[in-house]
Write an enzyme that holds these catalytic residues in place. Structure first.
Site, PDB file in Angstrom:
ATOM      1  N   LYS A 150       0.871  -1.182   0.000  1.00  0.00           N
ATOM      2  CA  LYS A 150       0.000   0.000   0.000  1.00  0.00           C
ATOM      3  C   LYS A 150       0.906   1.229   0.000  1.00  0.00           C
ATOM      4  O   LYS A 150       1.959   1.218   0.664  1.00  0.00           O
ATOM      5  CB  LYS A 150      -0.865  -0.058   1.263  1.00  0.00           C
ATOM      6  CG  LYS A 150      -1.945   0.992   1.400  1.00  0.00           C
ATOM      7  CD  LYS A 150      -2.764   0.712   2.680  1.00  0.00           C
ATOM      8  CE  LYS A 150      -3.903   1.679   2.887  1.00  0.00           C
ATOM      9  NZ  LYS A 150      -4.709   1.358   4.093  1.00  0.00           N
ATOM     10  N   SER A 166      -9.519   1.410   3.134  1.00  0.00           N
ATOM     11  CA  SER A 166      -8.694   2.198   2.263  1.00  0.00           C
ATOM     12  C   SER A 166      -7.636   1.394   1.509  1.00  0.00           C
ATOM     13  O   SER A 166      -7.063   1.921   0.542  1.00  0.00           O
ATOM     14  CB  SER A 166      -7.983   3.295   3.079  1.00  0.00           C
ATOM     15  OG  SER A 166      -7.149   2.723   4.056  1.00  0.00           O
ATOM     16  N   SER A 194      -9.620  -1.131   7.160  1.00  0.00           N
ATOM     17  CA  SER A 194      -9.053  -0.911   5.830  1.00  0.00           C
ATOM     18  C   SER A 194      -8.364  -2.100   5.189  1.00  0.00           C
ATOM     19  O   SER A 194      -8.060  -2.052   3.996  1.00  0.00           O
ATOM     20  CB  SER A 194      -8.081   0.260   5.859  1.00  0.00           C
ATOM     21  OG  SER A 194      -8.808   1.449   5.772  1.00  0.00           O
TER      22      SER A 194
HETATM   23  N1  GLN Z   1     -12.953   3.155   6.419  1.00  0.00           N
HETATM   24  C1  GLN Z   1     -12.412   3.515   7.686  1.00  0.00           C
HETATM   25  C2  GLN Z   1     -12.212   5.001   7.764  1.00  0.00           C
HETATM   26  O1  GLN Z   1     -12.561   5.650   6.851  1.00  0.00           O
HETATM   27  C3  GLN Z   1     -11.150   2.781   7.950  1.00  0.00           C
HETATM   28  C4  GLN Z   1      -9.928   3.441   7.451  1.00  0.00           C
HETATM   29  C5  GLN Z   1      -8.690   2.655   7.775  1.00  0.00           C
HETATM   30  O2  GLN Z   1      -8.740   1.599   8.384  1.00  0.00           O
HETATM   31  N2  GLN Z   1      -7.559   3.212   7.394  1.00  0.00           N
HETATM   32  O3  GLN Z   1     -11.730   5.528   8.709  1.00  0.00           O
END
Ligand code: GLN
Length: 470
Positions: free
Chosen positions: A75, A150, A174
């Site tokens: 990532k 994400s 994420s």
């Molecule tokens: N979708 C979650 C958020 O928007 C998780 C994001 C993450 O784990 N980086 O915060």
């Protein structure tokens, strides 16, 4: 299910294939699936050079690592000396890291070969990879739908057959949610099992690093390599992880009732119930359990996490880090204009929410209250784990939604995180495993959660959730 990593390593070591051939295959597949936009950068030259060096070592009979010749992607919030590290933001558009993240160092010490950097929501703020400054990633199964996020680029790179594993980060879901949207495995370890050094910080009390793979066994292999202390990250436990060889039986599993009722897609609820039934038939006890604090989990998360990230984001000021706006001449403008140019709307929204809930007038009403509620949620989870070995639930209330469907409604977007944030807020290990498809053919995932540090048991149990036709 059989490990792909083990197969590649065995073939590379025995000379049935070469590291170069494996890397070339991955690069060809990346080109083939270019329209999915899962990679922000492909590092072909460096990857091929590393593969050649490795092949020479193998020919000479020198010892090689446990990931010899296995291509992977990271990532793009993992600092890597190879390529750029953008966190999918314009702010870091041209940032080249002088160091590798600890996770990258450990993976590469085992001779895996990074072929590129994967797309994400900028700074990992989001759940669809639509917040990337460089455009969204498309779902690997249905191009009209989101990749999830994400770590959407990482999940799609694995699901579309480019690489057998990818590194992701999970602050509130994420790794797990994009894995479920693309029909692959995503494992978030116990908070503190794996070093986060060199990963762009989002929320320091829940950030974790983990793998996305096609099989649970492959996640276990990566976890085994990553686990353990790091002098550069003081939150990491002394290594406690070691894969189990026995398959668990007669386990007590709590199926979280709050996550299979109202507001949950029918296909998602019924696949989860079917899986629960299958587990009962194979000798486990599965009971419906209640987690009443779950209804507040999103509210807690979207106060605590913005608070923490607003502080972590302060470093992106156009001076120490980040692109500086060419039009800024006064100090205030350097901050303001550089951030305005470099950050996505969702980044700004979260910085504002975080600064607000931490401000002296509102700290008690929001931040402190949320931390108190978080403690109550943790206590409820602890209580459940007095009677159960694992908790089971869907990963997300729906399969992957359409691109653009939720972009104008952040609250609706946040709902996709309802089922993943409890484990994050409590620091618990959790894994998303493919659990079949919806009637429309979209992947559905199931989530298994274990008590803190019970990662080895979690992975052993998760192998029983895998079905070959999923
Ligand atoms: N979708 C979650 C958020 O928007 C998780 C994001 C993450 O784990 N980086 O915060």
């Amino acid at each position: 299910m059989k490990s792909e990593i083990e197969r590649i390593v065995a073939d590379v070591k025995s000379g049935r294939t070469s590291a170069r051939a494996e890397v070339e295959r991955a690069l060809a597949q990346a080109r083939e699936r270019d329209e999915l936009h899962c990679l922000l950068e492909v590092c072909a030259e460096q990857a091929l050079a590393r593969a050649d060096q490795l092949d020479v070592r193998i020919k000479k009979g020198e010892p090689v690592g446990r990931l010899a010749g296995v291509p992977y992607v990271a990532k793009d919030n993992f600092l890597t000396k190879v390529g750029r590290t953008t966190a999918a933001s314009k702010m870091l558009d041209n940032f080249r890291s002088p160091i590798d993240a600890t996770a990258i160092e450990r993976i590469e010490a085992e001779d895996a070969i990074m072929i590129g950097k994967a797309n994400l929501d900028a700074f990992a703020h989001g759940g669809s990879t639509e917040n990337s400054a460089f455009g969204p990633t498309h779902n690997a199964i249905d191009k009209g739908r989101v990749a999830g996020g994400s770590s959407g680029g990482s999940a799609v790179a694995v699901a579309s057959g480019i690489v057998p594993f990818a590194l992701g980060s999970d602050t509130g879901g994420s790794i797990r949610q994009p894995a479920s949207f693309n029909g692959v495995v995503g494992y978030k370890p116990t908070y503190g099992m794996i070093s986060r050094y060199g990963v762009v910080a989002m929320a320091s009390s829940t950030d974790t690093v983990g793998p996305i793979t096609r099989t649970v066994r492959d996640s276990e292999i990566i976890a085994d390599i990553l686990a353990g202390q790091d002098q550069r990250d003081g939150t990491v436990y002394p290594r406690y992880f070691s894969p189990l060889t026995e398959s668990p039986d007669g386990k007590r599993i709590g199926l979280i009732e709050d996550f299979i009722g109202e507001g949950v897609d029918d296909d998602v609820a019924s696949r989860t119930n079917q899986l629960a039934q299958r587990l009962r038939e194979s000798g486990h006890q599965v009971d419906l359990v209640k987690l009443p604090m779950a209804q507040y989990a999103l509210a807690i998360y979207y106060i605590v996490i913005p608070a923490e990230l607003s502080s972590n984001m302060a470093r992106y000021d156009g001076i120490r880090y980040g692109e500086r706006s060419p039009e800024a001449h006064r100090l205030d403008d350097v901050y303001g204009m550089s951030r305005d140019d470099g950050l996505m709307p969702e980044n700004k929204r979260r910085i504002m929410i975080g600064s607000y809930v931490l401000s002296s007038g509102y700290y008690d009403a929001y931040y402190l209250k949320a931390q108190q509620a978080r403690t109550l949620l943790i206590r409820q989870l602890d209580k459940l784990f007095e009677s159960y070995d694992f908790l089971l639930s869907p990963v997300s209330p729906t399969p992957a939604f359409k691109l653009g469907e939720n972009t104008h409604d952040p609250l609706k977007m946040y709902l996709a995180d309802a089922m993943t944030v409890p484990a994050s807020l409590a620091g618990l290990p959790a894994i998303s495993v493919p659990n079949g498809r919806s009637k429309a053919g979209l992947p559905i995932g199931v989530q298994l959660i274990a008590p803190a540090k019970a990662d080895a048991g979690l992975l052993a149990m998760a192998k029983q959730l895998e079905v070959d036709d999923a």
